[in-house]
Structures are given as C-alpha cells and as structure tokens.
Write a protein that holds these residues in place. Structure first.
Motif, mmCIF file in Angstrom:
data_model
loop_
_atom_site.group_PDB
_atom_site.id
_atom_site.type_symbol
_atom_site.label_atom_id
_atom_site.label_comp_id
_atom_site.label_asym_id
_atom_site.label_seq_id
_atom_site.Cartn_x
_atom_site.Cartn_y
_atom_site.Cartn_z
ATOM 1 N N LYS A 260 0.905 -1.088 -0.073
ATOM 2 C CA LYS A 260 0.103 -0.079 0.010
ATOM 3 C C LYS A 260 0.967 1.389 -0.132
ATOM 4 C CE LYS A 260 -3.187 -0.559 -1.164
ATOM 5 N NZ LYS A 260 -4.271 -0.049 -1.958
ATOM 6 N N ILE A 261 2.066 1.309 0.439
ATOM 7 C CA ILE A 261 2.873 2.438 0.582
ATOM 8 C C ILE A 261 3.447 2.467 -0.947
ATOM 9 C CG2 ILE A 261 5.229 3.042 1.104
ATOM 10 C CD1 ILE A 261 5.004 1.586 3.990
ATOM 11 N N ALA A 262 3.480 1.566 -1.723
ATOM 12 C CA ALA A 262 3.886 1.525 -3.092
ATOM 13 C C ALA A 262 2.656 2.358 -3.731
ATOM 14 C CB ALA A 262 4.195 0.188 -3.793
ATOM 15 N N ASP A 263 1.514 1.672 -3.459
ATOM 16 C CA ASP A 263 0.188 2.379 -4.100
ATOM 17 C C ASP A 263 0.041 3.600 -3.784
ATOM 18 O OD1 ASP A 263 -0.350 -0.003 -5.291
ATOM 19 O OD2 ASP A 263 -1.843 -0.738 -3.833
ATOM 20 N N ARG A 264 0.302 4.016 -2.417
ATOM 21 C CA ARG A 264 0.181 5.551 -2.031
ATOM 22 C C ARG A 264 1.167 6.542 -2.799
ATOM 23 N NH1 ARG A 264 0.806 4.764 3.997
ATOM 24 N NH2 ARG A 264 0.954 7.276 4.050
ATOM 25 N N ILE A 265 2.599 5.933 -3.019
ATOM 26 C CA ILE A 265 3.319 6.896 -3.467
ATOM 27 C C ILE A 265 2.951 6.941 -5.110
ATOM 28 C CG2 ILE A 265 5.861 6.689 -4.381
ATOM 29 C CD1 ILE A 265 6.529 5.443 -1.904
ATOM 30 N N ALA A 266 2.580 5.871 -5.744
ATOM 31 C CA ALA A 266 2.164 6.026 -7.181
ATOM 32 C C ALA A 266 0.660 7.093 -7.513
ATOM 33 C CB ALA A 266 1.668 4.598 -7.675
ATOM 34 N N GLY A 267 -0.217 7.016 -6.459
ATOM 35 C CA GLY A 267 -1.076 7.853 -6.236
ATOM 36 C C GLY A 267 -0.707 9.243 -6.216
ATOM 37 N N ALA A 268 0.198 9.471 -5.189
ATOM 38 C CA ALA A 268 0.735 10.806 -5.012
ATOM 39 C C ALA A 268 1.288 11.328 -6.255
ATOM 40 C CB ALA A 268 1.792 10.875 -3.816
ATOM 41 N N VAL B 238 0.598 10.558 -9.316
ATOM 42 C CA VAL B 238 -0.632 10.946 -10.088
ATOM 43 C C VAL B 238 -1.189 12.266 -9.777
ATOM 44 C CG1 VAL B 238 -3.019 10.087 -11.095
ATOM 45 C CG2 VAL B 238 -0.836 8.594 -10.912
ATOM 46 N N ASP B 239 -1.399 12.507 -8.393
ATOM 47 C CA ASP B 239 -2.026 13.633 -7.818
ATOM 48 C C ASP B 239 -0.973 14.854 -8.440
ATOM 49 O OD1 ASP B 239 -4.185 12.964 -6.794
ATOM 50 O OD2 ASP B 239 -3.041 12.443 -4.800
ATOM 51 N N ILE B 240 0.252 14.657 -8.493
ATOM 52 C CA ILE B 240 1.122 15.722 -8.902
ATOM 53 C C ILE B 240 1.045 16.179 -10.334
ATOM 54 C CG2 ILE B 240 3.536 16.376 -9.513
ATOM 55 C CD1 ILE B 240 4.257 14.669 -6.886
ATOM 56 N N ALA B 241 0.768 15.138 -11.164
ATOM 57 C CA ALA B 241 0.429 15.387 -12.649
ATOM 58 C C ALA B 241 -0.866 16.097 -12.853
ATOM 59 C CB ALA B 241 0.286 13.987 -13.341
ATOM 60 N N GLY C 195 -8.164 12.426 -3.434
ATOM 61 C CA GLY C 195 -7.289 12.341 -4.467
ATOM 62 C C GLY C 195 -6.850 11.069 -4.616
ATOM 63 N N PHE C 196 -5.902 10.675 -5.631
ATOM 64 C CA PHE C 196 -5.481 9.483 -6.047
ATOM 65 C C PHE C 196 -4.599 8.976 -4.673
ATOM 66 C CE2 PHE C 196 -6.414 11.096 -9.881
ATOM 67 C CZ PHE C 196 -7.032 10.396 -10.845
ATOM 68 N N GLU C 197 -3.848 9.694 -4.027
ATOM 69 C CA GLU C 197 -3.028 9.018 -2.960
ATOM 70 C C GLU C 197 -4.017 8.523 -2.001
ATOM 71 O OE1 GLU C 197 -0.142 10.437 0.654
ATOM 72 O OE2 GLU C 197 -0.434 11.586 -1.053
ATOM 73 N N LYS C 198 -5.165 9.427 -1.620
ATOM 74 C CA LYS C 198 -6.160 8.813 -0.548
ATOM 75 C C LYS C 198 -6.841 7.691 -1.076
ATOM 76 C CE LYS C 198 -6.649 10.470 2.700
ATOM 77 N NZ LYS C 198 -6.118 10.288 4.393
ATOM 78 N N PHE C 199 -7.282 7.579 -2.332
ATOM 79 C CA PHE C 199 -8.018 6.604 -3.071
ATOM 80 C C PHE C 199 -7.072 5.336 -2.788
ATOM 81 C CE2 PHE C 199 -8.789 4.278 -6.980
ATOM 82 C CZ PHE C 199 -9.723 3.539 -6.826
ATOM 83 N N ALA C 200 -5.694 5.346 -2.848
ATOM 84 C CA ALA C 200 -4.900 4.395 -2.800
ATOM 85 C C ALA C 200 -4.708 3.602 -1.229
ATOM 86 C CB ALA C 200 -3.352 4.725 -3.284
#
Length: 260
Positions: free
Chosen positions: A12-20, A22-25, A250-255
C-alpha cells in the motif's frame, strides 16, 4: 472469506506513492497521461513513470519521503507510447482493452474493512487482517497483543508473536493487493498509479459504484478506442470516477484503502 491490508503495508505504501505522483500530474494538467510503477523495500524506492506531463522530480522525491520515510529514490521518467497518446487525440476514448466486474460488498467484507480501519486508527503501522466466517486473524505490527484481544477476544492475534513490518522487513509493489482493494470485483487490472484515461481506473470504479447502487453484479468489456461503454460516453465515465476519487481526497487517498 476476505483479506484486507492497511495503508502502512509495503504494497500500500507503493500504491500511495504511485497515487501521489498521479496527484502531482493532475495538479499541473487537467487531463494528464501518466502511468506509474513503484517497487520499494529495504531502503530503496524504484519508480518508473510513463508520461508526457512535466512532473517535477523534486516533488516526486518529497512525496516518497513523506510517505515512506528515509529511502533512496531511483526515478526514471520516459515518454508515453505514441500509439497510446494518439488514441486520446480529439476526444476521450477508452485507453485499453479489458474486462471489468463490479460486485456488491457482502457483510463479511464490509465488517473486515471496518475492523481494519478501526485498528489502523490505533496502530498506524503495517497490518494485515483476514475474516473467514467466524475466524478473525489480526496481524498488526508494533502493537500490544493484549490490548487488541480486549477488543477482539476471539481473534487470532499475531500468531508468530510481535513483529515490526514495514519496508525495512518486506518489499512492496504497485497493485499487488487487488483483493484487498476490490473484494470480489477483481478481474485483471489494478487501480493505482494511472490517470483516468486508463480503463483499469475508470471502469473498475464505475462498475463497483454501479453494483453498490443496484445491488447486482455488473460486468463490462471494452476495447481500446471505445467512445461509448454501458450507454455512457467515456468522458462521462471519467467524470464519475473523478468525482469518486476527489471525494476521497485524491489518488493518494484512494490508494490507502482501494474501493472499500
């Protein structure tokens, strides 16, 4: 029978980093094209990003450190494939082939999600939980076993004893915990590290929400380039998915927890 992991599990840490990322983009463009894969563990975080959006490596590093702590980032950014980019020119079309299934949650799945969230409020560290009929298994790192047993006296708590967990003890990868994210709605594609043009995000969210609303299983297929799916334009489906993600923060929170 269902398994749930919390937001501090390495996957989930990996998912959250990926989501963060995407949020930046999305903070820089209204409709970016981006796909992110993360592998983290034992002091290193490898990130591969396919995008035509200008994403700041400084912001990416800041997100990695905020979520994962002191690790050594290895970041590679490459352009999106031109065929995929051309698919979205002029209008919004489905970004990939796929099959999707939305299934309403059952009582057992909703119950375990509630238990996992309650425990995570008390112990915001790596944890994994299973509910199989009457059998509740709680593996919670950095926690007092006796205090958990007071809340859940019939649970099996940390069967092998106390443990520390996290990315110093294990590795994590993007979209590895599909069951924890999607329950019975698992088909193929993962939810995290992708923009809304990707069917894995938009159609998984859409079918899950429709199943929740109707109380019935929803099954769809799509081909790359489809402009209409289930009677909706693809842009409408993207709006539905975006509204759900935005409602969570956002995408990080979704993750953090996936679809439930």
């Amino acid at each position: 029978m269902i398994e749930k992991v919390n937001p501090s599990h390495p996957d989930k840490i990996a998912d959250r980093i990926a989501g963060a990322i995407v949020d930046i983009a999305y903070a820089q463009e209204l409709n970016p094209r981006i796909a992110v894969e993360v592998l983290i563990g034992h002091g290193r975080c490898h990130v591969i990003i396919e995008t035509d959006t200008e994403v700041s490596e400084d912001k990416i590093r800041a997100a990695i450190f905020r979520i994962a702590g002191k690790v050594e980032p290895d970041i590679q950014i490459v352009p999106q494939d031109r065929h995929l980019a051309d698919n979205q020119k002029g209008t919004f079309r489905c970004g990939d082939n796929g099959i999707f299934r939305g299934v309403p949650l059952n009582v057992e799945q909703a119950m375990l999600s509630s238990i996992a969230r309650e425990l995570y409020e008390q112990f915001p560290t790596d944890g994994k939980y299973i509910l199989d009929d009457e059998r509740l298994i709680i593996c919670q790192s950095n926690a007092d076993r006796e205090s958990i047993l007071k809340q859940y006296p019939h649970a099996e708590v940390n069967p092998l004893g106390d443990w520390t967990g996290g990315t110093d003890a294990d590795t994590g990868a993007t979209n590895r915990k599909l069951g924890s994210d999607m329950a019975d709605s698992v088909t193929g594609g993962g939810l995290h590290g992708k923009d809304l043009s990707k069917a894995d995000v938009t159609l998984n969210i859409y079918t899950f929400l429709k199943a929740k609303e109707t109380g019935e299983t929803v099954e769809l297929s799509c081909a790359i380039g489809d402009e209409v799916i289930d009677g909706h334009s693809y842009s409408e489906l993207m709006d539905i998915a975006w509204n759900h993600i935005a409602s969570l923060g956002g995408f990080e929170k979704f993750a953090e927890w996936g679809l439930f």
